[in-house]
Design a protein around this motif. Sequence first.
Motif, PDB file in Angstrom:
ATOM      1  N   LEU A 187       0.803  -1.214  -0.131  1.00 31.02           N
ATOM      2  CA  LEU A 187       0.002   0.072  -0.006  1.00 31.02           C
ATOM      3  C   LEU A 187       1.096   1.342   0.078  1.00 31.02           C
ATOM      4  O   LEU A 187       0.760   2.178  -0.781  1.00 31.02           O
ATOM      5  CB  LEU A 187      -0.919  -0.233   1.297  1.00 31.02           C
ATOM      6  N   SER A 188       1.898   1.232   0.908  1.00 32.12           N
ATOM      7  CA  SER A 188       2.947   2.196   0.857  1.00 32.12           C
ATOM      8  C   SER A 188       3.456   2.530  -0.212  1.00 32.12           C
ATOM      9  O   SER A 188       3.590   3.854  -0.872  1.00 32.12           O
ATOM     10  CB  SER A 188       3.615   2.153   2.200  1.00 32.12           C
ATOM     11  N   ASP A 189       4.111   1.474  -0.932  1.00 36.01           N
ATOM     12  CA  ASP A 189       4.469   1.657  -2.190  1.00 36.01           C
ATOM     13  C   ASP A 189       3.691   2.379  -3.383  1.00 36.01           C
ATOM     14  O   ASP A 189       4.283   3.237  -4.153  1.00 36.01           O
ATOM     15  CB  ASP A 189       5.218   0.311  -2.780  1.00 36.01           C
ATOM     16  N   MET A 190       2.451   2.043  -3.186  1.00 37.39           N
ATOM     17  CA  MET A 190       1.515   2.698  -4.304  1.00 37.39           C
ATOM     18  C   MET A 190       1.168   4.241  -3.783  1.00 37.39           C
ATOM     19  O   MET A 190       0.332   4.666  -4.485  1.00 37.39           O
ATOM     20  CB  MET A 190       0.381   1.849  -4.274  1.00 37.39           C
ATOM     21  N   GLY A 191       1.538   4.399  -2.653  1.00 39.10           N
ATOM     22  CA  GLY A 191       1.364   5.724  -2.215  1.00 39.10           C
ATOM     23  C   GLY A 191      -0.205   6.051  -1.311  1.00 39.10           C
ATOM     24  O   GLY A 191      -0.423   7.125  -1.169  1.00 39.10           O
ATOM     25  N   PHE A 192      -0.487   4.961  -1.141  1.00 43.32           N
ATOM     26  CA  PHE A 192      -1.952   4.895  -0.433  1.00 43.32           C
ATOM     27  C   PHE A 192      -1.695   5.096   1.164  1.00 43.32           C
ATOM     28  O   PHE A 192      -0.788   4.959   1.749  1.00 43.32           O
ATOM     29  CB  PHE A 192      -2.575   3.547  -0.504  1.00 43.32           C
ATOM     30  N   ASN A 193      -2.817   5.852   1.669  1.00 44.48           N
ATOM     31  CA  ASN A 193      -2.927   5.920   3.222  1.00 44.48           C
ATOM     32  C   ASN A 193      -3.377   4.561   3.805  1.00 44.48           C
ATOM     33  O   ASN A 193      -3.967   3.749   2.961  1.00 44.48           O
ATOM     34  CB  ASN A 193      -3.858   7.082   3.777  1.00 44.48           C
ATOM     35  N   SER A 194      -3.005   4.219   5.139  1.00 41.58           N
ATOM     36  CA  SER A 194      -3.519   2.964   5.651  1.00 41.58           C
ATOM     37  C   SER A 194      -3.865   3.169   7.001  1.00 41.58           C
ATOM     38  O   SER A 194      -3.188   4.258   7.752  1.00 41.58           O
ATOM     39  CB  SER A 194      -2.240   2.062   5.265  1.00 41.58           C
ATOM     40  N   THR A 195      -4.563   2.469   7.508  1.00 38.13           N
ATOM     41  CA  THR A 195      -5.182   2.293   9.068  1.00 38.13           C
ATOM     42  C   THR A 195      -5.444   0.930   9.392  1.00 38.13           C
ATOM     43  O   THR A 195      -5.522  -0.187   8.541  1.00 38.13           O
ATOM     44  CB  THR A 195      -5.997   3.526   9.283  1.00 38.13           C
ATOM     45  N   GLY A 196      -5.589   0.731  10.522  1.00 40.32           N
ATOM     46  CA  GLY A 196      -6.241  -0.568  10.954  1.00 40.32           C
ATOM     47  C   GLY A 196      -6.580  -0.507  12.564  1.00 40.32           C
ATOM     48  O   GLY A 196      -5.841   0.101  13.253  1.00 40.32           O
ATOM     49  N   GLY A 197      -7.174  -1.441  12.868  1.00 46.39           N
ATOM     50  CA  GLY A 197      -7.575  -1.837  14.382  1.00 46.39           C
ATOM     51  C   GLY A 197      -6.158  -2.396  14.912  1.00 46.39           C
ATOM     52  O   GLY A 197      -6.205  -3.710  15.072  1.00 46.39           O
ATOM     53  N   LEU A 198      -5.124  -1.800  15.495  1.00 43.88           N
ATOM     54  CA  LEU A 198      -4.120  -2.371  15.971  1.00 43.88           C
ATOM     55  C   LEU A 198      -4.182  -3.374  17.019  1.00 43.88           C
ATOM     56  O   LEU A 198      -3.740  -4.594  17.170  1.00 43.88           O
ATOM     57  CB  LEU A 198      -3.000  -1.229  16.437  1.00 43.88           C
ATOM     58  N   SER A 199      -5.268  -2.909  17.931  1.00 44.63           N
ATOM     59  CA  SER A 199      -5.284  -3.873  19.257  1.00 44.63           C
ATOM     60  C   SER A 199      -5.657  -5.139  18.828  1.00 44.63           C
ATOM     61  O   SER A 199      -5.609  -6.241  19.681  1.00 44.63           O
ATOM     62  CB  SER A 199      -6.234  -3.044  20.247  1.00 44.63           C
ATOM     63  N   ASN A 200      -6.121  -5.436  17.822  1.00 45.18           N
ATOM     64  CA  ASN A 200      -6.587  -6.859  17.458  1.00 45.18           C
ATOM     65  C   ASN A 200      -5.325  -7.767  17.443  1.00 45.18           C
ATOM     66  O   ASN A 200      -5.648  -8.958  17.853  1.00 45.18           O
ATOM     67  CB  ASN A 200      -6.785  -6.595  15.747  1.00 45.18           C
ATOM     68  N   VAL A 201      -4.214  -7.333  17.153  1.00 47.29           N
ATOM     69  CA  VAL A 201      -2.952  -8.337  17.247  1.00 47.29           C
ATOM     70  C   VAL A 201      -2.687  -8.764  18.561  1.00 47.29           C
ATOM     71  O   VAL A 201      -2.472  -9.994  18.894  1.00 47.29           O
ATOM     72  CB  VAL A 201      -1.751  -7.536  16.854  1.00 47.29           C
ATOM     73  N   SER A 202      -3.393  -8.108  19.717  1.00 45.36           N
ATOM     74  CA  SER A 202      -2.908  -8.552  21.127  1.00 45.36           C
ATOM     75  C   SER A 202      -4.000  -9.203  21.835  1.00 45.36           C
ATOM     76  O   SER A 202      -4.365  -9.200  23.000  1.00 45.36           O
ATOM     77  CB  SER A 202      -2.232  -7.445  21.976  1.00 45.36           C
ATOM     78  N   ASN A 203      -5.457  -9.585  21.111  1.00 42.98           N
ATOM     79  CA  ASN A 203      -6.492  -9.602  21.669  1.00 42.98           C
ATOM     80  C   ASN A 203      -6.318 -11.296  22.201  1.00 42.98           C
ATOM     81  O   ASN A 203      -5.312 -11.917  21.672  1.00 42.98           O
ATOM     82  CB  ASN A 203      -7.318 -10.243  20.573  1.00 42.98           C
ATOM     83  N   MET A 204      -7.038 -11.549  23.298  1.00 43.38           N
ATOM     84  CA  MET A 204      -6.552 -12.827  23.795  1.00 43.38           C
ATOM     85  C   MET A 204      -5.471 -12.980  24.617  1.00 43.38           C
ATOM     86  O   MET A 204      -5.120 -14.073  25.214  1.00 43.38           O
ATOM     87  CB  MET A 204      -6.914 -13.905  22.933  1.00 43.38           C
ATOM     88  N   ALA A 205      -4.364 -12.032  24.674  1.00 43.10           N
ATOM     89  CA  ALA A 205      -3.063 -12.203  25.195  1.00 43.10           C
ATOM     90  C   ALA A 205      -3.460 -11.448  26.606  1.00 43.10           C
ATOM     91  O   ALA A 205      -4.308 -10.711  27.052  1.00 43.10           O
ATOM     92  CB  ALA A 205      -2.226 -11.342  24.456  1.00 43.10           C
ATOM     93  N   ILE A 230      -5.741   2.566  14.465  1.00 42.80           N
ATOM     94  CA  ILE A 230      -6.950   2.845  15.483  1.00 42.80           C
ATOM     95  C   ILE A 230      -6.411   2.153  16.930  1.00 42.80           C
ATOM     96  O   ILE A 230      -6.094   1.038  16.864  1.00 42.80           O
ATOM     97  CB  ILE A 230      -8.168   2.011  15.054  1.00 42.80           C
ATOM     98  N   VAL A 231      -6.080   2.839  17.824  1.00 40.64           N
ATOM     99  CA  VAL A 231      -5.465   2.373  18.900  1.00 40.64           C
ATOM    100  C   VAL A 231      -5.893   2.861  20.357  1.00 40.64           C
ATOM    101  O   VAL A 231      -6.738   3.808  20.336  1.00 40.64           O
ATOM    102  CB  VAL A 231      -3.939   3.123  18.988  1.00 40.64           C
ATOM    103  N   ASN A 232      -5.465   2.430  21.230  1.00 38.46           N
ATOM    104  CA  ASN A 232      -5.497   2.860  22.671  1.00 38.46           C
ATOM    105  C   ASN A 232      -4.624   3.789  23.098  1.00 38.46           C
ATOM    106  O   ASN A 232      -3.562   3.550  23.447  1.00 38.46           O
ATOM    107  CB  ASN A 232      -5.739   1.582  23.781  1.00 38.46           C
TER     108      ASN A 232
END
Lengths: 261, 313
Positions: A187-205, A230-232
Amino acid sequence: MARFITIGERIHCISPTIKKAMEEMNPEPILKRAKEQIACGATYLDVNIGPAEKNGEELMKWAVQLIQSECNNIPLCLDTSNLKAIEAGISVYNRTNGKPIVNSADAADRLNRIDVAAANDAICIALCAQQGIPSNNDERMEYCQIMLEKGMELGMDPSDLWFDPLFLVIKGNQDKQMDVLDFIKQLSDMGFNSTGGLSNVSNMAPNELRPIMDSVTVAMAMYNGLTSAIVNPCDKRLMETIKTADIIKNEMMYADSYLEL
Amino acid sequence: MAFKRTPQVFNCSMNEVTFGTGAKAVTIGGENVYPLYTFDGPIKNKVAIGVEITDDGFDASVPGIAEFYAGCDSIGAIAKRASEMPGADFVVLTLEGADPNGKNKSVDECAAIAKEVADAIDCPLAVQGCKNIEKDTELFSKVSEVCAGKNILIVSARQEDYKTIAASAVMAYGQKMSAESAVDINLAKQLNVLISQMGIAPENCVQNVGSAAAGYGFEYVASTLDRVVGAALTQNDGMLQMPIVTPVGGESWVVKESTASEADVPEWGNREERGIEMEVSTAAACIIGGSNAVFMRHPEAVKTISNLVNALM
């Protein structure tokens, strides 16, 4: 390039306190969380009112006006499956400090969220998914192209589509993590902006592990060109990691007190 | 296809700071385009020129300057004459005689001089110290006190004394202050952060990020100015959006091009002309880099830079 944008996730009806406050239209708990997140450095605040099928329009208008009027017109990300509620929220939204964000479109049933964003000069989070989780990056890219075409047809500036690669929980998906990071790079190489629900990665930890898991993920993702998440924001370790990554990427001038800014 | 020019107008701007009072008060900063980029958008406030005098009157080592101040028999008269120099926007009083390693004039004596100067002129006043941290701290407090209500600019607070100066000059007596660092972008930002964290509002603080005569390490000044303005505008860095003031006269008139006599280097030509050229080149280079105000000495140099500013802004 620009400084990393953090979208605070803590006004979410999944929290019993917020759910209750939204049901009763009680400003205090919502404003408390808004101000906490702003004090911790959030750029945008996500306002998740849930499906809100009954009174979504009224509720979103109320929440947008409440938070913006009390918090110096902080820019907001309007988060609900109720499309009418998003439109209603935008109708009372103050753009002084940034466009509204529509959260979120996907490449299937929610493709029409892009129409709403385009019609209202808003940013749209574009989830690179259809039904469920994309199985590989070819799929992600296919969905990305569908949404990009849609946005371009409607005259949107591509920079207003913030593509979400869909962060996956690490526990159980270790083998998928590098794929997500690679997709961010694409995405970055194509010059696009990006985002995402980061906290997903640590769910259930365990709670004590979540800050380090989120922090390392965001650092690796920022290296690959992630422009927002999207973060805490109340997670100090995470926010310090983001600021330090911005310093290393030369998006912010170093000063000894940079963590306090 | 025809060339389509996109103006580079930023959605943030340098802060505006006003010093002095009344009709001749000076406002600097406020621009949201690069220095002199009037083709991208209007420059909100013109670069201001301050004329430097000292507690002893004027810099008598500068050739031709005695003629300008001829007949002035008091510091007040000299200040008034300086304020009337064509192109001058404000007067800069440098209290170099306060230096404990020099004339060691008392704080009270210097404050009285500052008061006399402030009362003699109807344009704004900036006051520079003697570069001795301990003495300057005391001096700036007293000068701020006796000049209360004049909205003067105190130049400068450094890492060692910013707390006292912010508390006395700005908080107690309502003056403006300048934050000084020596061609170090990170320190410049840090000092601005510390001053802001004391509660000093953006409209009360300018920055002096360092100075040098053209040809004497000026490339460091130039790159510092570039990076300050670049971060302030492209990164919307609120901790670098303070307007920039740069003392030029003191740097320009001490280098060999300005001091060597014609007898010693006849091939260099007239000494006064050389000195004026050094001062003009240095001031112009600072303005190109983003200085919002320059402090100068020679009437001819002031006039030249004033013409330049009026022609380009």
